[in-house]
Design a protein around this motif. Structure first.
Motif, PDB file in Angstrom:
ATOM      1  N   LYS A 133       0.916  -1.268   0.024  1.00  0.00           N
ATOM      2  CA  LYS A 133      -0.200  -0.094  -0.088  1.00  0.00           C
ATOM      3  C   LYS A 133       0.770   1.214  -0.005  1.00  0.00           C
ATOM      4  CE  LYS A 133      -4.032  -2.007   0.035  1.00  0.00           C
ATOM      5  NZ  LYS A 133      -5.210  -1.632  -1.007  1.00  0.00           N
ATOM      6  N   GLN A 153       5.032   7.649   3.205  1.00  0.00           N
ATOM      7  CA  GLN A 153       4.395   7.312   1.771  1.00  0.00           C
ATOM      8  C   GLN A 153       5.711   7.010   1.012  1.00  0.00           C
ATOM      9  OE1 GLN A 153       2.019   9.594  -0.969  1.00  0.00           O
ATOM     10  NE2 GLN A 153       0.860   7.915  -1.026  1.00  0.00           N
ATOM     11  N   LYS A 162       3.790  11.591   6.099  1.00  0.00           N
ATOM     12  CA  LYS A 162       2.346  12.156   5.817  1.00  0.00           C
ATOM     13  C   LYS A 162       1.698  12.086   7.123  1.00  0.00           C
ATOM     14  CE  LYS A 162       2.356  11.953   1.441  1.00  0.00           C
ATOM     15  NZ  LYS A 162       2.201  12.935   0.595  1.00  0.00           N
ATOM     16  N   GLN A 179      -0.771  16.043  10.504  1.00  0.00           N
ATOM     17  CA  GLN A 179      -0.911  15.885   8.857  1.00  0.00           C
ATOM     18  C   GLN A 179       0.500  16.736   8.540  1.00  0.00           C
ATOM     19  OE1 GLN A 179      -4.404  16.217   6.697  1.00  0.00           O
ATOM     20  NE2 GLN A 179      -3.446  16.058   4.731  1.00  0.00           N
ATOM     21  N   LYS A 197      -9.509   8.862   8.646  1.00  0.00           N
ATOM     22  CA  LYS A 197      -9.992   8.885   7.472  1.00  0.00           C
ATOM     23  C   LYS A 197      -8.828   8.979   6.604  1.00  0.00           C
ATOM     24  CE  LYS A 197     -12.855  11.487   4.558  1.00  0.00           C
ATOM     25  NZ  LYS A 197     -14.137  12.625   4.489  1.00  0.00           N
ATOM     26  N   LYS A 198      -7.793   9.730   6.714  1.00  0.00           N
ATOM     27  CA  LYS A 198      -6.687  10.049   5.902  1.00  0.00           C
ATOM     28  C   LYS A 198      -5.843   8.498   5.708  1.00  0.00           C
ATOM     29  CE  LYS A 198      -4.406  12.729   3.228  1.00  0.00           C
ATOM     30  NZ  LYS A 198      -4.926  13.537   2.009  1.00  0.00           N
ATOM     31  N   LYS A 200      -6.824   5.552   6.049  1.00  0.00           N
ATOM     32  CA  LYS A 200      -7.693   4.664   5.517  1.00  0.00           C
ATOM     33  C   LYS A 200      -7.527   4.846   4.030  1.00  0.00           C
ATOM     34  CE  LYS A 200     -12.344   2.594   5.266  1.00  0.00           C
ATOM     35  NZ  LYS A 200     -11.764   1.220   5.467  1.00  0.00           N
ATOM     36  N   SER A 201      -7.618   6.055   3.696  1.00  0.00           N
ATOM     37  CA  SER A 201      -7.452   6.382   2.281  1.00  0.00           C
ATOM     38  C   SER A 201      -6.066   5.917   1.536  1.00  0.00           C
ATOM     39  CB  SER A 201      -7.439   8.062   1.966  1.00  0.00           C
ATOM     40  OG  SER A 201      -6.277   8.735   2.283  1.00  0.00           O
ATOM     41  N   TYR A 202      -5.155   5.909   2.301  1.00  0.00           N
ATOM     42  CA  TYR A 202      -3.890   5.444   1.611  1.00  0.00           C
ATOM     43  C   TYR A 202      -3.766   3.574   1.762  1.00  0.00           C
ATOM     44  CZ  TYR A 202      -1.718   9.790   2.370  1.00  0.00           C
ATOM     45  OH  TYR A 202      -1.315  11.208   2.290  1.00  0.00           O
ATOM     46  N   GLY A 204      -6.702   1.431   3.146  1.00  0.00           N
ATOM     47  CA  GLY A 204      -8.036   0.566   2.763  1.00  0.00           C
ATOM     48  C   GLY A 204      -8.174   0.046   4.299  1.00  0.00           C
TER      49      GLY A 204
END
Length: 226
Positions: A133, A153, A162, A179, A197-198, A200-202, A204
């Motif tokens: 990921k 990342q 990140k 962040q 949320k952030k 999870k966006s990376y 899943g």
């Protein structure tokens, strides 16, 4: 009539040619990836087999285990621990190295060479990664109990910070969340909900794979570097 039949034959031959090209190219791709992986593993074995191993780039100023500020040169092979990690979305693993006396580094095989893409001194420890990921995690220690979980990342051969989670005390829910922004020198404080949320966006629903570093012995290199 003859012209129509001729056009049909041309179209059929064209389709056959396309199918031949597709089936010729597709099988070659996994083989190419496997070849790159085997080259990376060989390069990692060679690096770890040397009597002097760089776990982070030579020449860096680091805080060693005795809290002395020193210039890092190399580590003795027996002092090194290692693990492989599939951080980004390919079949070529990255190499995690650590020497408790000096720090650790994340190394990647790029362009036929093994390069360090992230490092930290003894105030940092490798923690884990989210498989394929592109997200890697380490821990930045401060004096006493508080510590920071740092999320990076790995993209285009570079590690970029990140997210950060500052933990006041191990086992307690209280924490501060941050962040990293390219437009600001300092991380921006965010809520826990925004942090989750952030992240999870990376990644899943993928859970973190915790790193288990092994002693740099011949038997361990054979067992785990494959």
């Amino acid at each position: 009539m003859k012209s129509t039949e001729k056009n049909k034959i041309v179209r059929v031959l064209g389709l056959l040619l396309i199918f031949m090209l597709v089936f010729t190219v597709i099988p070659a791709m996994p083989g190419e990836a496997a070849s790159t992986k085997s080259k990376a593993i060989s390069a990692y074995k060679k690096k770890l087999s040397a009597s002097k191993v760089t776990v982070l780039p030579a020449g860096k100023k680091v805080m060693n285990r005795n809290d002395d500020y020193v210039t890092y040169r190399y580590s003795k092979r027996a002092k090194v621990k290692f693990a492989i990690a599939y951080i980004n979305n390919d079949n070529v693993p990255e190499l995690i190295l650590e020497d408790k006396n000096y720090g650790y580094g994340v190394w990647a095989y790029k362009g036929g060479k093994v390069k360090c893409v992230l490092w930290g001194d003894t105030y940092y420890s490798p923690y884990g990664y989210y498989r394929k990921k592109g997200i890697y995690e380490d821990i930045a220690w401060s004096e006493g109990t508080p510590f920071t979980k740092c999320f990076y990342q790995f993209k285009n051969g570079k590690m970029t910070g990140k997210l950060h989670k500052f933990v006041y005390e191990q086992g307690r829910p209280e924490a501060d969340y941050y962040q990293t922004s390219s437009s600001s020198r300092y991380p921006k404080e965010i809520s826990k909900a925004v942090f989750k949320k952030k992240l999870k966006s990376y990644v899943g629903n993928t859970k973190v794979t915790k790193l288990s570093l092994k002693s740099n012995t011949s038997s361990n290199r054979k067992k785990y570097l494959r």
